[in-house]
Write a protein that holds these residues in place. Structure first.
Motif, short mmCIF file in Angstrom:
data_model
loop_
_atom_site.label_atom_id
_atom_site.label_comp_id
_atom_site.label_asym_id
_atom_site.label_seq_id
_atom_site.Cartn_x
_atom_site.Cartn_y
_atom_site.Cartn_z
N MET A 130 117.18 38.61 65.06
CA MET A 130 116.12 37.59 65.13
C MET A 130 116.34 36.53 64.05
O MET A 130 116.19 35.33 64.27
N LYS B 224 108.62 31.98 64.67
CA LYS B 224 108.33 32.99 65.69
C LYS B 224 108.35 34.39 65.09
O LYS B 224 107.52 35.23 65.40
N PHE C 230 115.86 39.20 71.62
CA PHE C 230 114.64 39.48 72.39
C PHE C 230 114.67 40.86 73.05
O PHE C 230 113.69 41.29 73.64
N ASN D 72 110.14 31.85 74.40
CA ASN D 72 111.45 32.45 74.68
C ASN D 72 112.54 31.96 73.73
O ASN D 72 113.70 32.13 73.99
N MET E 83 113.83 32.02 69.70
CA MET E 83 113.58 32.64 68.39
C MET E 83 113.70 31.59 67.28
O MET E 83 114.63 30.81 67.25
N ARG F 293 112.43 44.80 68.70
CA ARG F 293 113.40 43.71 68.54
C ARG F 293 114.15 43.88 67.22
O ARG F 293 113.54 44.21 66.21
N THR G 130 114.25 44.57 73.82
CA THR G 130 113.27 45.55 73.31
C THR G 130 113.73 46.96 73.60
O THR G 130 112.93 47.88 73.71
#
Ligand SMILES: Nc1ncnc2c1ncn2[C@@H]1O[C@H](COP(=O)(O)OP(=O)(O)OP(=O)(O)O)[C@@H](O)[C@H]1O
Ligand SMILES: Nc1ncnc2c1ncn2[C@@H]1O[C@H](COP(=O)(O)OP(=O)(O)OP(=O)(O)O)[C@@H](O)[C@H]1O
Ligand code: SF4
Ligand SMILES: [Mg+2]
Ligand SMILES: [Mg+2]
Lengths: 283, 270, 333
Positions: A70, A232, A42, A226, A228, A65, A44
């Motif tokens: 992920m 998502k 998450f 929140n 992954m 991300r 960034t």
């Protein structure tokens, strides 16, 4: 046939082996990946829209991300939702189907009326209702799985019930009955073992349904923000218009893995079916 | 004259099948029979005549559409309540089902069916007595315990499975034994021994045997009394000699003429 | 005189038990001769090798069954002798099966293609031997044959499942003998049927022979009372061997081999003689065919067994022109 022999024939089945291999590979990815590549999915803090390079093996998305990270987390959570959906569906379905089939009478009618009602409600609508009621900020993966199983169990329960109804008329069940066994003992000793293969195959199929369903709900934005998952990842790609902008690395690998997961589960299910069904019929 | 053990009154079973258009099959049609203590009665008739359906109703696992079944003064579908009553009934009325393969749950060793029988009569199958009885029962039907006990059903032949079911009946020793085609899978040369066992149960245990078969020859040789079933009805009943050599009903006559004979040869013409 | 000669034939099933290969000696040194124009009954109990012998007689052999040795010779109507056991599968298929030897296997009734009408099934059969035949020709040939056998001609337009069990069996018989083969082998044609249909099927087979459509027939069954109705001679098989061959009446009224005696005595039929005699049986079980006993295979159940019986195998020996017996009581050691 003991357990070892069973496993031996199972692992000699080509479909099962291929499916199992793929799943094993993805499981390894999802568990070893985060250890070998400890990056917060998450976070960034990275440059946005970076195509794959030495630093970011699968690039980054618009918010920066890291896609590879992920994916590692996504597979694990998607599988988790899938397995949980499978478990919930099977458990509810078996309980309702067994009781309905064995007890019969009024109880059967009530339970079947219930399943019919649930079956009539469109799944997505139910999902939207439940999740908006709880609020998707509070939603967790377990809730996603539960919502998916609520729409899935009636079909399974009815299949179980109809199998129980025909098993109940088999001579060996009558023989247990006239030996004084009660319904519970008959359910566990005579009926359940006969449902094992069917249940196992359905379980794998419902895992599949869970994984795909999660993607569907995610794309609608109905899953927790929140956590992954493969869904998502696709959701993020969709809302950032990655498809139109041609940022392929943000959705192709995730999409492929998702399809691969589905296919391997299907292979496993047909493999199990192939190995056990003729045998059971022959016995 | 010995006393009546079980009787049926206007017993009828109608099956409903078909999905859109309902079809009704009168499998058993107004049957009145009386079974006395210690007799072997054959229920003979062709496939689909309703023999098994009648037996299942008597066993109290299939509910009649109408009519009554009275066992030792009790109306079995009305007066038996709860598992305790039912267990009492099934200790007294037991069955050997028609298809030997269907009698066994493929997931368990064949011993299970014998263990169930021991449990039913209140003997612990794992006790010394239980084990002894089990071996004895298997030997009584002409099988070797070490070749059959501990095996799964698919490892045994139809004839062997059929004999294990007879061993179960031998353990339970019910007052009324419903034997549905109990020797259909046995070889000619070994069948006699098993049939003798039924006669022994009758003579020594005062068991009543309802011997269900479509083999008229068998019915003729083993029974004290014959009932011929045709389309759900008992159309003929009586002493074997009388029924087979002086039949009243056209259908019985016709069937008897088709039964192959050993000592006489049929004549055909072109 | 001779139509089909089976000489010292052995045919075994090769099985894997654990990781050891073993042979089930289902046909183990069989000598049998089928005469011209006769109906021969082949009887014996379940598992004694009757169906395997039928496969051998037509050389229709597929793994795990294999041909271990011996010969099978067919003498055709036009005087030729063909050693079937030397032919390849392709030759058998093209020149022998259907044309000279028709086989109706034990599972024949369920083997009719359920999606084809009877006339189409017959068409496929005829076309494999004569590529030029038309459907119309097939129908007329088939109708004529059905009439000869006393079957209604409307069956040509039916699907197999529209026919009753007995009708199916008779249709199978009619179709497999369309080419007038010299030999018909039928394996348990009546066991799945109830008595009244049984009788009709037996009559159909009798007509087939009486009208000379087939010349010789081997009728396999475990039920002597069925085959005795039409057989001229009966061969009794026990544990992979032929133990006695004689005329039907001799087998039934004067059996010589102890097994034949025991078997005839255990038969139960609807006759006063049988009720008077009461229940009889042969104690014990047949031996297993993986390790059959060395001497006579019936020795463990035979009430007359002597010393020689358990050491030396009794050969099938001619007693008179109409009887062969394999038993030390009747032959010199
Ligand atoms: N559960 C069922 N549902 C519908 N019809 C049934 C059912 N059980 C039996 N029948 C029908 O009832 C009739 C009598 O069947 P039943 O099994 O009692 O005959 P049977 O005399 O025992 O025959 P067989 O000798 O073949 O065993 C048949 O027409 C059969 O198709
Ligand atoms: N495919 C097979 N593989 C292994 N063994 C076989 C096979 N088919 C038959 N056998 C064995 O060979 C022996 C003879 O079988 P066969 O089928 O010829 O007997 P049969 O006399 O025709 O019996 P039935 O009356 O039951 O038809 C039996 O012991 C059987 O178990
Ligand atoms: S050879 Fe010996 S054992 Fe065999 S049947 Fe004859 S007497 Fe009996
Ligand atoms: Mg029945
Ligand atoms: Mg056979």
């Amino acid at each position: 046939m003991n357990i070892l022999e069973t496993l031996y024939v199972l692992f000699n089945n080509k479909r099962f082996m291929i499916g199992f291999g793929i799943i094993l590979f993805q499981l390894l990815l999802s568990f070893l990946g985060p250890l070998l590549y400890p990056v917060d999915p998450f976070s960034t803090d990275n440059p946005p829209w970076t195509p794959p390079n030495e630093v970011y093996p699968l690039g980054t998305d618009r918010s920066g991300r890291d896609v590879l990270s992920m994916i590692f987390h996504g597979i694990r959570n998607s599988l988790y939702v899938g397995v949980l959906t499978g478990l919930f569906t099977i458990i509810i379905g078996i309980i309702v189907g067994l009781i309905s089939g064995i007890k019969g009478g009024l109880l059967d009618e009530i339970l079947m009326a219930m399943t019919n009602i649930v079956m009539l409600i469109p799944g997505v609508l139910l999902a939207i209702l439940i999740i908006t009621y709880i609020g998707y900020e509070n939603a967790r993966l377990e809730l996603v799985a539960l919502v998916l199983s609520i729409t899935a169990w009636p079909g399974f329960a009815r299949a179980v019930r109809s199998q129980v109804l025909s098993l109940r008329e088999r001579e060996f069940v009558y023989l247990s009955r006239i030996a004084g066994y009660n319904s519970l003992k008959i359910a566990f000793q005579d009926i359940l073992p006969h449902l094992a293969t069917f249940t196992l195959v359905s379980f794998v199929n419902y895992i599949n349904l869970g994984i795909n369903g999660e993607v569907g709900l995610s794309i609608l934005g109905l899953t927790p923000m929140n956590i992954m998952t493969l869904g998502k990842i696709l959701y993020f790609a969709a809302i950032t218009q990655a498809f139109i902008l041609g940022k392929w690395w943000t959705f192709i690998p995730a999409g492929l893995l998702q399809v691969l997961l589905s296919v391997s589960l299907l292979l496993i299910a047909t493999g199990i079916d192939e190995v056990f069904n003729p045998r059971l019929r022959g016995m | 004259m010995s006393c009546v053990l079980l009787e049926t009154k206007n017993l009828t079973k109608i099956f409903e099948s078909g999905f859109l258009r309902k079809v009704y099959i009168k499998a058993v049609d107004n049957v009145d029979i009386a079974l006395k203590e210690a007799e072997v009665v054959s229920l003979a008739g062709q496939s689909g005549s309703g023999k098994t359906t009648l037996a299942k109703m008597i066993l109290r696992i299939l509910e009649p559409t109408s009519g009554e079944i009275i066992f030792q003064g009790k109306n079995i579908w009305r007066d038996l309540k709860g598992l305790k009553d039912l267990k009492w009934y099934w200790r007294n009325v037991h069955i050997i089902f028609q298809n030997p393969f269907a009698n066994f749950n493929p997931f368990y060793k064949v011993d299970r069916t014998l263990r169930q029988a021991l449990e039913l009569i209140g003997i612990d199958p794992d006790s010394g007595e239980g084990k002894k009885l089990m071996r004895e029962a298997v030997e009584v039907v002409g099988l070797r315990p070490d070749e059959t006990l501990g095996k799964y059903p698919h490892q045994l032949s139809g004839g062997q499975l059929q004999r294990i079911m007879i061993a179960r009946a031998w353990i339970v020793r019910p007052k009324l034994l419903l034997a549905d085609e109990p020797v259909s899978m046995l070889d000619v040369s070994t069948r006699g021994k098993i049939l003798e066992l039924f006669l022994k149960l009758r003579d020594e245990q005062k068991t009543t045997v309802l011997f269900i078969t479509h083999d008229f020859g068998l019915a003729y040789v083993v029974s004290d009394r014959i009932m011929i079933m045709y389309k759900g009805k008992i159309i003929e009943e009586g002493d074997p000699e009388e029924v087979f050599f002086n039949p009243k009903h056209e259908y019985t006559k016709e069937l008897i003429e088709s039964v192959p004979t050993l000592y006489r040869r049929w004549k055909f013409d072109l | 005189m001779k139509r089909l000669e089976v000489k010292n034939v052995k045919a075994y099933y090769r099985l894997l038990i654990g990781n050891k290969e073993v042979d089930v000696k289902a046909v183990d040194g069989v000598n049998l001769e089928i005469r011209k124009g006769e109906i021969l009954g082949l009887v014996g109990e379940s598992g004694c090798g009757k169906s395997t012998l039928a496969k051998v007689m037509s050389m229709n052999i597929k793994p795990p069954l294999y041909f271990k040795g011996g010969s099978v010779v067919l003498h055709t109507r036009d005087g030729k002798s063909i050693e079937l056991s030397k032919l390849h599968k392709e030759e058998l298929k093209k020149n022998i099966w259907g044309k000279h030897i028709a086989i109706i296997p034990q599972e024949a009734m369920s083997a009719l293609m359920p999606t084809l009408k009877i006339k189409r099934i017959a068409y496929d059969v005829l076309r494999s031997h004569n590529p030029n035949i038309t459907l119309e020709e097939t129908v007329s040939v088939l109708k004529k044959r059905l009439e000869e056998l006393g079957l209604p001609d409307w069956v040509v337009d039916r699907y197999p499942f529209e026919l009753s069990g007995g009708m199916q069996q008779r249709t199978v018989i009619a179709i497999s003998t369309l080419l007038n083969p010299e030999v018909l082998l039928v394996d348990e044609p009546t066991s799945a049927l109830d008595v009244s249909t049984q009788k009709i099927v037996i009559k159909t087979l009798w007509r087939l022979a009486a009208k000379g459509i087939v010349d010789s027939m081997v009728f396999i069954t475990h039920d002597i009372s069925v085959v005795r109705q039409i057989a001229d001679r009966i061969a009794v098989m026990y544990a992979g061997k032929i133990v006695e061959v004689a005329s039907t009446e001799d087998i039934i009224f004067e059996p010589m081999h102890p097994y034949t005696k025991g078997l005839i005595d255990s038969i139960i039929s609807l006759e006063p003689e049988v009720r008077k005699r009461g229940l009889r049986y042969i104690p014990g079980q047949p031996p297993n065919l993986i390790n059959p006993p060395k001497g006579c295979r019936f020795v463990n159940r035979c009430p007359f067994a002597k010393d020689i019986c358990s050491t030396k195998e009794p050969p099938l020996t001619k007693i008179n022109h109409n009887r062969l017996v394999a038993c030390w009581l009747h032959i010199q050691g």
